[in-house]
Design a protein around this motif. Structure first.
Motif, mmCIF file in Angstrom:
data_model
loop_
_atom_site.group_PDB
_atom_site.id
_atom_site.type_symbol
_atom_site.label_atom_id
_atom_site.label_comp_id
_atom_site.label_asym_id
_atom_site.label_seq_id
_atom_site.Cartn_x
_atom_site.Cartn_y
_atom_site.Cartn_z
ATOM 1 N N GLU A 1 0.616 7.677 3.990
ATOM 2 C CA GLU A 1 -0.916 7.395 3.550
ATOM 3 C C GLU A 1 -1.466 7.051 4.833
ATOM 4 N N GLY A 2 -0.663 6.986 6.080
ATOM 5 C CA GLY A 2 -1.130 6.617 7.280
ATOM 6 C C GLY A 2 -1.383 5.107 7.514
ATOM 7 N N LEU A 3 -0.591 4.383 6.913
ATOM 8 C CA LEU A 3 -0.615 2.916 6.880
ATOM 9 C C LEU A 3 0.463 2.261 7.951
ATOM 10 N N THR A 4 -0.239 1.266 8.500
ATOM 11 C CA THR A 4 0.781 0.492 9.454
ATOM 12 C C THR A 4 1.482 -0.564 8.652
ATOM 13 N N ILE A 5 2.931 -0.602 8.684
ATOM 14 C CA ILE A 5 3.633 -1.624 8.023
ATOM 15 C C ILE A 5 3.633 -3.014 9.025
ATOM 16 N N LYS A 6 3.453 -4.129 8.596
ATOM 17 C CA LYS A 6 3.205 -5.407 9.215
ATOM 18 C C LYS A 6 4.546 -6.095 8.613
ATOM 19 N N LYS A 7 5.082 -7.000 9.648
ATOM 20 C CA LYS A 7 6.141 -7.913 9.284
ATOM 21 C C LYS A 7 5.759 -9.497 9.143
ATOM 22 N N ALA A 8 6.311 -10.028 8.422
ATOM 23 C CA ALA A 8 6.091 -11.458 8.342
ATOM 24 C C ALA A 8 7.379 -11.929 8.034
ATOM 25 N N ASP A 9 8.226 -12.596 9.173
ATOM 26 C CA ASP A 9 9.665 -12.851 9.173
ATOM 27 C C ASP A 9 9.789 -14.400 9.130
ATOM 28 N N ASP A 10 10.621 -14.858 8.571
ATOM 29 C CA ASP A 10 11.190 -16.141 8.315
ATOM 30 C C ASP A 10 10.258 -17.216 7.801
ATOM 31 N N ILE A 11 9.710 -16.903 6.724
ATOM 32 C CA ILE A 11 8.574 -17.520 5.847
ATOM 33 C C ILE A 11 9.457 -18.712 5.145
ATOM 34 N N ASN A 12 8.813 -19.770 5.078
ATOM 35 C CA ASN A 12 9.489 -21.031 4.295
ATOM 36 C C ASN A 12 8.921 -20.904 2.988
ATOM 37 N N GLY A 13 9.202 -21.672 2.158
ATOM 38 C CA GLY A 13 8.982 -21.494 0.658
ATOM 39 C C GLY A 13 7.594 -22.194 0.589
ATOM 40 N N THR A 14 7.117 -23.125 1.517
ATOM 41 C CA THR A 14 5.851 -23.562 1.250
ATOM 42 C C THR A 14 4.638 -22.999 2.107
ATOM 43 N N ALA A 15 4.745 -22.046 2.771
ATOM 44 C CA ALA A 15 3.783 -21.410 3.914
ATOM 45 C C ALA A 15 2.685 -20.837 2.982
ATOM 46 N N ASN A 16 1.598 -21.326 3.741
ATOM 47 C CA ASN A 16 0.293 -20.791 2.827
ATOM 48 C C ASN A 16 -0.293 -19.457 4.010
ATOM 49 N N THR A 17 0.038 -19.420 5.080
ATOM 50 C CA THR A 17 -0.231 -18.176 5.864
ATOM 51 C C THR A 17 0.927 -17.523 6.340
ATOM 52 N N LEU A 18 0.689 -16.288 6.515
ATOM 53 C CA LEU A 18 1.685 -15.318 7.232
ATOM 54 C C LEU A 18 0.849 -14.484 8.409
ATOM 55 N N ALA A 19 1.840 -13.985 9.035
ATOM 56 C CA ALA A 19 1.379 -13.166 10.249
ATOM 57 C C ALA A 19 0.262 -12.194 9.893
#
Length: 702
Positions: A494-512
């Motif tokens: 589909e021509g989509l870019t896969i982005k990563k959000a590594d090492d998220i803790n259980g209370t995170a509100n924002t991601l990369a």
């Protein structure tokens, strides 16, 4: 009326301090990162510390208090990032208080009755109390104010809410005192002897001069290195403590579908705003026009240059009354602006006022009539200051004779500002605002500059339903075909870019790359590794589909989890063995560092005046193992190969330069003692945390 005004002024601050007093200053910023996997359990159990339950109700109450305190003190909008910070801080405070309270109770630490009385109402009360009853001019503690306040609380007319807040405040002060005693008790066991002082003195002042030769790890191409399972295992076992995970972390891959406004959406909203221009130009009630047609209901006030949007600043100060500017795009909205008026006015005003409460006076008409009577008294020679102290319900200024000090434009509400800036020194005005009826006296006006009153109508640039539907349909199509095995392939198709959000803790509100992504995080902590989300998440102007790629449990992470992470270090370890062998061969039958370097094809580097306490090699960075070995070596002897941070080294010590003998260790002992005291408080908490059994269920609540 005096004590009530004082209460209104002070109780807000006292209420705010109740929140923070659960921790001392030294632990306010301490971060305790404890966690566990997503757990089943009591529906109201957000966590547990050493068997003591932390309820969601209690946590939520403290979080609300912390949020209110932050809003009062900073005036900032509560963003997802701030929410996450406040959640983490509140959790840390609860954990810390539970850990310390257990130790306090175990040791039987108390605050006696006489001590409590001295802390609350004595001549030298606790600093937290003294700060609330200090003279604003001198900063000195005012015992009379404290006594007046305590007398009020004991009176039949005391406000129950204020009494309850004060009692909570006192409890926290006393609890804080117990914690101080505990910390003093533990840290009081620290001792620095003369040998400690001498060792520290030598580490900072003894110098060494040496020569070294080295070969960097980077000189060996990675392509020449083939790593085995034994290589990974060896490195992992030697550094296992470095892989301790304080709380469960998870990683995701995600793709997003943009639902931001299209060019067509932008053109449509711009046209909508353009259609308002004729009516805006013809309007005789611009304030009403703004209220009806604008998304932002801003009051119309006079502003000087530099206070408005830069695009308006550049045109409105040279335009004629009635001039319309726009549409223009600013802060995500299309806007049109109309110049209502311009004039030359003062930059600042010094004034005083008396404020009457219409409700207390029996209605607005009666309050205005009373204000007119007070005005006549002032005009007849009565003291404004004395009348302000007697009649003004604004006790913050009333106790100072109604004095408001000097203020510039934008500091007061529009009605008050108009009255203050549109008069002249000596004027005495009666007018009403949302706060009541004012008697205002203009004392001084300073400066003179052109000001303008501009009405602005805005329409936010938002995506149309057509744009949002198109983006959502693309996300739905991807979700229907993607699974744990083909997620990457479908994204590429589909021509989509896969982005990563590594090492998220259980209370995170924002991601990369994603703000306010709490729903994505909550899903990630319920999913199994490899799962693709079963729903489309709406995050801002994006639609998101995610895949859970990694789960790092609490505790020592297994080798397979950190294998990729440690690969560069493992390569350096293997290279180090090769380079050490090369140097060992060069050392055979060599009597000088120059001979070793010649055989190894490296250079000799002389190093001067290195101290043990600062193991940094100029041009190479920190080399702890190298410098530590140097200080444990004899002069004029070739070392064995040392596998350091950047490469492998061989060295020879030229000489050591000892400092003057330490004849008086008192100052050195004091410095070390102060450093230990500063570190000890955090280390006490670390020790309690490591020993504690903490369960963290926040991921399923927040």
């Amino acid at each position: 009326m005096g004590i009530m005004g004082y209460l209104r002024e002070r109780m807000g601050k006292i209420l705010a301090i109740v929140i923070g007093l659960a921790l001392l200053a030294f632990i306010a910023g301490e971060v305790i990162k404890s966690g566990s996997s997503f757990l089943k359990g009591n529906a109201n159990e957000i966590g547990e510390v050493n068997g003591e339950t932390i309820t969601y109700t209690d946590f939520s109450k403290k979080l609300d208090q912390a949020t209110q305190q932050f809003r009062q003190q900073s005036g900032q909008e509560i963003t997802p990032q701030i929410t996450s910070y406040l959640q983490e801080t509140t959790w840390n405070q609860i954990l810390t208080q539970e850990l310390l309270n257990k130790q306090v109770n175990k040791l039987g630490i108390v605050v006696g009755e006489a001590e409590s009385q001295s802390m609350i109402s004595g001549n030298n009360p606790d600093p937290q109390i003294a700060r609330q009853f200090s003279d604003p001019q001198t900063g000195e503690f005012d015992k009379a104010k404290l006594n007046q306040f305590l007398s009020y609380l004991q009176s039949p007319g005391a406000d129950p809410a204020q009494l309850s807040a004060w009692n909570d405040f006192v409890v926290q002060v006393l609890e804080s005192k117990k914690i101080q005693k505990y910390m003093s008790l533990v840290s009081g066991g620290l001792y620095v002897n003369s040998l400690d002082a001498k060792d520290d003195y030598m580490a900072k002042n003894k110098l060494v001069n040496f020569k070294y030769t080295n070969i960097d790890y980077a000189s060996v191409p990675d392509s020449q290195i083939k790593l085995t399972d034994d290589d990974y295992t060896t490195y992992y076992n030697e550094h296992k403590s470095a892989f301790k995970n304080e709380q469960e972390l998870r990683s995701i891959d995600y793709v997003s579908f943009n639902a931001a406004p299209s060019k067509e959406d932008s053109a449509a909203i711009k046209t909508q705003v353009e259609k308002l221009i004729p009516d805006f130009k013809a309007s005789s009630n611009d304030s009403l026009f703004v209220q009806i047609n604008s998304e932002t209901k801003s009051p119309l006030i006079y502003q000087h240059k530099g206070q408005m949007d830069p695009s308006l600043d550049s045109v409105m100060f040279s335009a004629d009354k009635g001039f319309i500017y726009g549409p223009y795009l600013s802060d995500g909205s299309y806007k049109i602006a109309k110049l209502i008026d311009s004039r030359i006015g003062p930059d600042s005003v010094t004034a005083r006022h008396i404020l009457l409460n219409p409700t207390a006076e029996g209605g607005l008409d009666k309050a205005i009539a009373k204000a007119d009577s007070i005005k006549k008294l002032i005009q007849g020679g009565k003291s404004f200051a004395e009348l302000a102290k007697t009649y003004s319900v604004d006790k913050a200024s009333g106790d100072k004779g109604g004095d408001l000090g000097t203020f510039g434009r934008g500091a007061m509400i529009p009605t008050f500002e108009d009255a203050a800036f549109n008069g002249k020194p000596g004027d005495l005005k009666v007018f009403t605002s949302q706060f009541g009826v004012h008697i205002l006296q203009i004392e001084k006006q300073k400066g003179s500059s052109k000001v303008v009153k501009v009405a602005v109508v805005d329409k936010p640039l938002i995506a149309s339903s057509k744009t949002q539907t198109a983006a959502y349909n693309k996300a739905q199509s991807f979700l229907s075909t993607a699974n744990k095995d083909n997620f990457a392939d479908e994204a590429k198709k589909e021509g989509l870019t896969i982005k990563k959000a590594d090492d998220i803790n259980g209370t995170a509100n924002t991601l990369a790359g994603l703000d306010n992504a709490r729903d994505v995080v909550k899903w990630a902590f319920k999913a199994e590794k490899g799962d693709v989300s079963d729903q489309i998440f709406t995050v801002g102007d994006k639609y998101v589909v995610s895949k859970l790629t990694e789960i790092k449990p609490e505790g020592i992470l297994p080798l397979e989890v950190v294998k990729k992470q440690i690969e560069p270090e493992v390569k350096n370890m293997v290279k180090g063995k090769q380079l050490a062998g090369k140097f060992q061969t060069a050392l055979n039958n060599s009597s000088s560092i120059d001979q070793v370097a010649q055989k190894a094809g490296s250079k000799v580097v002389p190093i001067q005046n290195i101290v043990f306490a600062n193991p940094v090699i100029p041009g190479a960075g920190p080399e702890y193992k190298l410098v530590g070995t140097v200080f444990g070596s004899q002069p004029n002897k070739l070392s064995k190969p040392i596998e350091g941070q950047q490469g492998v080294y061989v060295f020879t010590v030229e000489n050591f330069i000892n400092p003057a003998e330490l004849t008086n260790a008192v100052r050195e002992k004091q410095q070390i003692g102060q450093m230990l005291m500063q570190r000890s408080q955090g280390q006490i908490l670390d020790a309690l945390k490591d020993k504690a059994n903490v369960k963290d269920n926040r991921a399923k609540f927040l």
